[in-house]
Design an enzyme around this catalytic site. Structure first.
Site, mmCIF file in Angstrom:
data_model
loop_
_atom_site.group_PDB
_atom_site.id
_atom_site.type_symbol
_atom_site.label_atom_id
_atom_site.label_comp_id
_atom_site.label_asym_id
_atom_site.label_seq_id
_atom_site.Cartn_x
_atom_site.Cartn_y
_atom_site.Cartn_z
ATOM 1 N N HIS A 72 -22.550 -4.422 6.408
ATOM 2 C CA HIS A 72 -22.296 -4.755 5.004
ATOM 3 C C HIS A 72 -21.858 -6.203 4.918
ATOM 4 O O HIS A 72 -20.850 -6.576 5.512
ATOM 5 C CB HIS A 72 -21.195 -3.863 4.427
ATOM 6 C CG HIS A 72 -21.646 -2.473 4.121
ATOM 7 N ND1 HIS A 72 -21.168 -1.746 3.070
ATOM 8 C CD2 HIS A 72 -22.566 -1.682 4.728
ATOM 9 C CE1 HIS A 72 -21.767 -0.567 3.038
ATOM 10 N NE2 HIS A 72 -22.606 -0.493 4.037
ATOM 11 N N TYR A 200 -14.243 -1.199 -4.723
ATOM 12 C CA TYR A 200 -12.794 -1.011 -4.894
ATOM 13 C C TYR A 200 -12.498 -1.257 -6.378
ATOM 14 O O TYR A 200 -12.695 -2.373 -6.859
ATOM 15 C CB TYR A 200 -12.012 -2.028 -4.071
ATOM 16 C CG TYR A 200 -12.105 -1.864 -2.559
ATOM 17 C CD1 TYR A 200 -13.175 -2.398 -1.840
ATOM 18 C CD2 TYR A 200 -11.100 -1.210 -1.855
ATOM 19 C CE1 TYR A 200 -13.239 -2.271 -0.450
ATOM 20 C CE2 TYR A 200 -11.156 -1.073 -0.465
ATOM 21 C CZ TYR A 200 -12.231 -1.612 0.222
ATOM 22 O OH TYR A 200 -12.283 -1.486 1.595
ATOM 23 N N PRO A 292 -4.390 1.939 3.468
ATOM 24 C CA PRO A 292 -5.810 1.903 3.813
ATOM 25 C C PRO A 292 -6.646 0.918 2.988
ATOM 26 O O PRO A 292 -7.821 0.704 3.280
ATOM 27 C CB PRO A 292 -6.287 3.341 3.532
ATOM 28 C CG PRO A 292 -5.309 3.872 2.542
ATOM 29 C CD PRO A 292 -3.999 3.207 2.836
ATOM 30 N N LYS A 296 -7.683 -1.701 7.607
ATOM 31 C CA LYS A 296 -7.260 -2.422 8.814
ATOM 32 C C LYS A 296 -6.697 -1.533 9.928
ATOM 33 O O LYS A 296 -6.495 -2.019 11.046
ATOM 34 C CB LYS A 296 -6.188 -3.471 8.454
ATOM 35 C CG LYS A 296 -6.707 -4.611 7.605
ATOM 36 C CD LYS A 296 -7.661 -5.478 8.403
ATOM 37 C CE LYS A 296 -8.391 -6.488 7.584
ATOM 38 N NZ LYS A 296 -9.811 -6.608 7.878
ATOM 39 N N TYR A 384 -10.977 -9.774 5.287
ATOM 40 C CA TYR A 384 -11.614 -8.450 5.254
ATOM 41 C C TYR A 384 -12.501 -8.249 6.485
ATOM 42 O O TYR A 384 -12.501 -7.178 7.096
ATOM 43 C CB TYR A 384 -12.439 -8.285 3.966
ATOM 44 C CG TYR A 384 -12.864 -6.854 3.716
ATOM 45 C CD1 TYR A 384 -12.062 -5.997 2.967
ATOM 46 C CD2 TYR A 384 -14.055 -6.348 4.244
ATOM 47 C CE1 TYR A 384 -12.431 -4.676 2.746
ATOM 48 C CE2 TYR A 384 -14.435 -5.033 4.030
ATOM 49 C CZ TYR A 384 -13.616 -4.197 3.280
ATOM 50 O OH TYR A 384 -13.989 -2.892 3.075
HETATM 51 C C1 PHB Z 1 -13.377 4.926 4.115
HETATM 52 O O1 PHB Z 1 -14.615 4.837 4.139
HETATM 53 O O2 PHB Z 1 -12.789 5.985 4.390
HETATM 54 C C2 PHB Z 1 -12.591 3.716 3.724
HETATM 55 C C3 PHB Z 1 -13.256 2.528 3.524
HETATM 56 C C4 PHB Z 1 -12.547 1.400 3.160
HETATM 57 C C5 PHB Z 1 -11.180 1.477 2.998
HETATM 58 C C6 PHB Z 1 -10.505 2.661 3.236
HETATM 59 C C7 PHB Z 1 -11.213 3.806 3.595
HETATM 60 O O3 PHB Z 1 -10.493 0.366 2.622
#
Ligand code: PHB
Ligand code: APR
Length: 389
Positions: A72, A200, A292, A296, A384
């Site tokens: 990605h 997000y 989360p 990280k 990121y």
């Molecule tokens: C997930 O795919 O579970 C996931 C992805 C990004 C995040 C947290 C969890 O920031």
């Protein structure tokens, strides 16, 4: 029994460390409290920094990740109806790989099996002894029988609830903690992902995240109050709330289905310093927890393992202990950077019960800066996709 490096915990930190050491001819024994099936049933995040991807390749466990993982080169942040693309490729020339942590753990177990690594599952009453002496050892019970494992070093890879961190005398330990006033309700469903990149969402109703594992497996989250229980949330209620928090035109394309896993996780930032005491070295969640939002957790475990495995290799192969002496300082420098990023993104994207209109304006302005300012975009993208080791 005797080994060179005793590893407590058979999660991703312990397995990756064991594998890197075994491949370099250093003996390990992994002591894990749970069964392998239990460890492999835990659903965790799925975004790998480029440094983690490189390390997994160096450990010789990258083949399936290359085949089944997805690169990605950006993600989206939303502010109500607006989609703001973070273009990692343009901002810093990097990308992340979307590949579930459960799959990383499975690949590590398979690779460890192939070289006959020593793992002991179902251990209880694990205790660490004489850490500040030349004869450190571990005692544990297995099927009701007591055992002793002597070693040169102990790697505490036993997660936040493990025993290793607490074996460092309390007067030498400093803990930093921030608990957020909400949790994430996560759902896994065998449906096509909402979008080809992660989204997000900052929405007045609360945060939401659209993630994925593969073209027929999606992972979605919504922010919920800590008082909510999983059983309060039917699948229908989840999908309705999740859709309401995504921009309308994106939500219109959502394909829903039955959840195959549903759980609530609290959000916390935690660091315990130092990460070394005598013969004991802490790695991963045993020493630190991130919320989360920045994805990280596993990536920090990987950088700890990188520093520790490099230090142990230099110690055994070149009789050079500088890498072990520096371990805590080097690992913590990177940990704090990821703490800052995870805190920033968490603060930016969630609805905080105590936030005033003023605080919400600060979120809006920061998101607008990320939408328009190349310096802000670069900073986000570098963090990121992962700061260098
Ligand atoms: C997930 O795919 O579970 C996931 C992805 C990004 C995040 C947290 C969890 O920031
Ligand atoms: N004795 C032996 N094993 C233990 C003990 C103990 N006393 N306590 C905990 N363990 C085991 C747990 O059962 C678990 O399998 O240690 C392991 C720790 O694994 P994780 O919690 O996954 O931590 P870590 O390997 O550091 O992984 C860090 O992975 O689990 C995620 O959220 C975590 O993303 C982060 C990353």
């Amino acid at each position: 029994m005797r080994t060179q490096v005793a590893i407590i915990g058979g999660g991703p930190s312990g397995l990756l460390l064991s594998h890197l050491l075994n491949r370099a001819g250093i003996e390990t024994v992994v002591l894990e409290r749970q069964s392998r099936d239990y460890v492999l049933s835990r659903i965790r995040a799925g975004v790998l920094e480029r440094g983690t991807v490189d390390l997994l390749h160096r450990a010789g466990v990258g083949a399936r990740m290359t085949r089944e993982g997805h690169t990605h080169s950006g993600c989206y942040l939303t502010h109500d109806q607006q989609m703001i693309r973070m273009d990692f490729a343009a901002a810093c020339g990097a990308a992340v790989t979307v590949y579930g942590q459960t799959e990383v753990t499975r690949d590590l177990y398979d690779a460890q099996d192939a070289i006959g690594a020593q793992h002991i599952h179902g251990v209880e009453a694990v205790a660490l002894h004489d850490l500040d002496s030349a004869r450190p050892h571990i005692t544990y019970t297995l099927d009701g029988q007591s055992h002793r494992l002597d070693c040169d070093f102990i790697a505490g890879c036993d997660g936040f609830h493990g025993v290793s961190r607490k074996a460092i005398p309390a007067n030498l330990r400093r803990e930093y903690e921030k608990v957020y006033p909400f949790g994430w309700l996560g759902v896994l469903s065998e449906t096509p992902p909402l979008h080809e990149e992660l989204i997000y969402a900052n929405h007045p109703r609360g945060f939401a995240l659209a993630s994925m594992r593969n073209p027929m497996l999606s992972r979605y989250y919504i922010q919920v109050p800590l008082s909510d229980k999983v059983q309060d949330w039917s699948d229908a209620a989840f999908w309705e709330e999740f859709s309401a928090r995504m921009p309308e035109d994106v939500a219109a394309g959502l394909i829903t289905g039955p959840s195959i896993e549903k759980s609530i996780a609290p959000l916390r930032s935690f660091v315990s310093e130092p990460m070394r005491y005598g013969a004991l070295f802490l790695c991963g969640d045993a020493a630190h927890i991130v919320p989360p939002t920045g994805a990280k957790g596993l990536n920090l475990a990987a950088s700890d393992v990188h520093y520790l495995s490099t230090g142990l290799l230099a110690h055994y192969n070149e009789k050079d202990s500088a890498g072990l002496d520096d371990y805590s300082q080097k690992a913590l420098a990177r940990v704090w950077q990821a703490m800052r990023f995870s805190w920033q993104v968490t603060t930016l994207m969630h609805h905080f019960p105590e936030h005033s209109d003023y605080d919400r304006q600060m979120q809006r302005v920061e998101l607008m800066q990320l939408a328009t300012n190349p310096a802000a975009q670069r900073m986000f993208a570098e963090n990121y996709t992962g700061l260098p080791y």
